[in-house]
Every structure is written in structure tokens, then in C-alpha cells.
Motif scaffolding. Structure first.
Motif, short mmCIF file in Angstrom:
data_model
loop_
_atom_site.label_atom_id
_atom_site.label_comp_id
_atom_site.label_asym_id
_atom_site.label_seq_id
_atom_site.Cartn_x
_atom_site.Cartn_y
_atom_site.Cartn_z
N UNK A 1 0.95 -1.11 -0.02
CA UNK A 1 -0.11 -0.07 0.11
C UNK A 1 0.91 1.24 0.10
N UNK A 2 1.09 2.09 -0.97
CA UNK A 2 1.74 3.14 -1.22
C UNK A 2 1.02 4.47 -0.64
N UNK A 3 1.49 5.19 0.21
CA UNK A 3 0.85 6.11 1.12
C UNK A 3 1.52 7.41 0.74
N UNK A 4 0.99 8.71 0.76
CA UNK A 4 1.75 9.93 0.74
C UNK A 4 1.98 10.20 2.13
N UNK A 5 2.99 11.05 2.27
CA UNK A 5 3.60 11.36 3.81
C UNK A 5 3.25 12.78 3.91
N UNK A 6 2.17 13.28 4.63
CA UNK A 6 1.95 14.76 4.77
C UNK A 6 2.73 15.49 5.36
N UNK A 7 3.83 15.01 6.08
CA UNK A 7 5.08 15.63 6.85
C UNK A 7 6.13 15.55 5.62
N UNK A 8 6.23 15.09 4.68
CA UNK A 8 7.30 14.87 3.77
C UNK A 8 6.80 14.73 2.47
N UNK A 9 5.86 16.02 1.72
CA UNK A 9 5.38 15.85 0.52
C UNK A 9 6.40 15.32 -0.57
N UNK A 10 7.65 15.39 -0.63
CA UNK A 10 8.38 14.95 -1.80
C UNK A 10 8.67 13.25 -1.54
N UNK A 11 8.01 12.78 -0.42
CA UNK A 11 8.44 11.28 -0.13
C UNK A 11 6.96 10.70 0.02
N UNK A 12 7.25 9.36 0.47
CA UNK A 12 5.93 8.72 0.94
C UNK A 12 6.39 7.21 1.36
N UNK A 13 5.70 6.63 1.76
CA UNK A 13 5.97 5.18 2.33
C UNK A 13 5.13 4.07 1.51
N UNK A 14 5.96 2.92 1.61
CA UNK A 14 5.15 1.88 1.07
C UNK A 14 5.02 0.88 2.28
N UNK A 15 3.81 0.47 2.76
CA UNK A 15 3.47 -0.73 3.60
C UNK A 15 3.58 -2.09 2.83
N UNK A 16 4.66 -2.65 2.88
CA UNK A 16 4.68 -3.94 2.12
C UNK A 16 3.85 -4.99 2.92
N UNK A 17 2.90 -5.84 2.13
CA UNK A 17 2.45 -6.63 3.00
C UNK A 17 2.85 -8.05 2.31
N UNK A 18 3.48 -8.13 1.23
CA UNK A 18 4.08 -9.56 0.76
C UNK A 18 5.34 -9.36 0.03
N UNK A 19 6.17 -9.78 0.33
CA UNK A 19 6.59 -11.32 0.98
C UNK A 19 6.71 -10.92 2.50
N UNK A 20 6.73 -9.87 2.94
CA UNK A 20 6.66 -9.46 4.43
C UNK A 20 6.23 -8.12 4.77
N UNK A 21 5.66 -8.04 6.06
CA UNK A 21 5.13 -6.85 6.43
C UNK A 21 6.10 -5.84 6.99
N UNK A 22 6.43 -4.77 6.36
CA UNK A 22 7.37 -3.99 6.71
C UNK A 22 6.97 -2.50 5.94
N UNK A 23 7.56 -1.21 6.58
CA UNK A 23 7.42 -0.04 5.96
C UNK A 23 8.73 0.14 5.41
N UNK A 24 8.66 0.73 4.37
CA UNK A 24 10.00 1.27 3.64
C UNK A 24 9.50 2.85 2.68
#
Length: 124
Positions: free
Chosen positions: A95-118
Motif C-alpha cells: 500500500x503506497x501512502x503519501x506522507x503529509x509531513x514529507x510531501x516529496x516522499x512517501x512510504x510503502x507498507x509492504x504486505x507480501x513477501x513480508x510486512x514492513x514499512x519502507x
């Protein structure tokens, strides 16, 4: 094109359609993007299976995402806005999400193969 698993999808640098999700009690209309380089590439069995698995336990998956975001940030419901559920050719999804505190970046909540935020840049 109407697909058995994904419904009405169109091709534009990957297959795309809309999807509604609920995160932190809010409803969002996000993009569902099924990665493909060319229209002729079609959709892989891994992509179909990953999406079926996501849909089968969607509420549980969303709760896991919420918990992961809470461990990552103080006010994730304020900071992150979901935009795209990306399903890659091998079935990996995030799940790709915008980061309101860092408009030039964002995060990816990886669901598979492992759950992690990058960071999205690292994921993509």
C-alpha cells in the motif's frame, strides 16, 4: 477490459482500476495498480492470487497495516494518506501512502513477501 479477478481494468503503464479501502475509520478511494510493462504481458497468476488473498482477509490486512503504521509514527492517521495498492509481477504487494509531513516522499507498507514499512523510493 473486464478481468475475472480485478473487474473493469484499463492499461496505462500497468493495469489500473479503482478500489475503496478503510483505514483508521476513514474511507479512501485508491488506485489498484497491477504491474505490467506492456499490455501483452497480461496479468500473472501470482498477481491474481495476491489480490484474492488481500480481498479474502481485507479487514484483517487493514488492521495489520494500521498497527504497523502506529508503530512507525505518532499520528499515522494524520500523517499518511493511502493512494495506491500496487501488485507487482511476482505477487509482492504494498500500500503506497503519501506522507503529509514529507510531501516529496512517501512510504510503502509492504504486505507480501513480508510486512514492513519502507520509503517509496526504496520500494519502487
Amino acid at each position: 477490459m473486464i478481468h475475472d479477478v480485478f473487474g473493469n481494468i484499463t492499461f496505462h503503464v500497468g493495469w489500473k482500476t479503482g478500489k475503496e479501502i478503510e483505514l483508521f475509520g476513514r474511507h479512501y478511494e485508491i488506485n489498484l495498480k497491477i504491474q505490467a510493462y506492456f499490455q501483452e504481458d497480461g496479468i500473472t497468476l501470482e498477481q491474481e492470487n495476491a489480490y484474492k488473498e488481500f480481498c479474502k482477509d481485507e479487514a484483517d490486512k487493514m488492521h495489520m497495516i494500521e498497527n504497523l503504521l502506529r508503530s512507525y509514527a505518532v499520528s499515522p492517521e494524520e500523517q499518511f494518506v493511502p493512494r495506491t495498492l500496487l501488485i507487482q509481477r511476482d505477487g509482492a504487494c504494498a500500500l503506497l501512502c503519501d506522507d503529509q509531513y514529507a510531501p516529496d516522499g512517501g512510504i510503502a507498507v509492504s504486505l507480501y513477501p513480508q510486512m514492513e514499512i519502507v520509503f517509496q523510493d526504496d520500494y519502487l
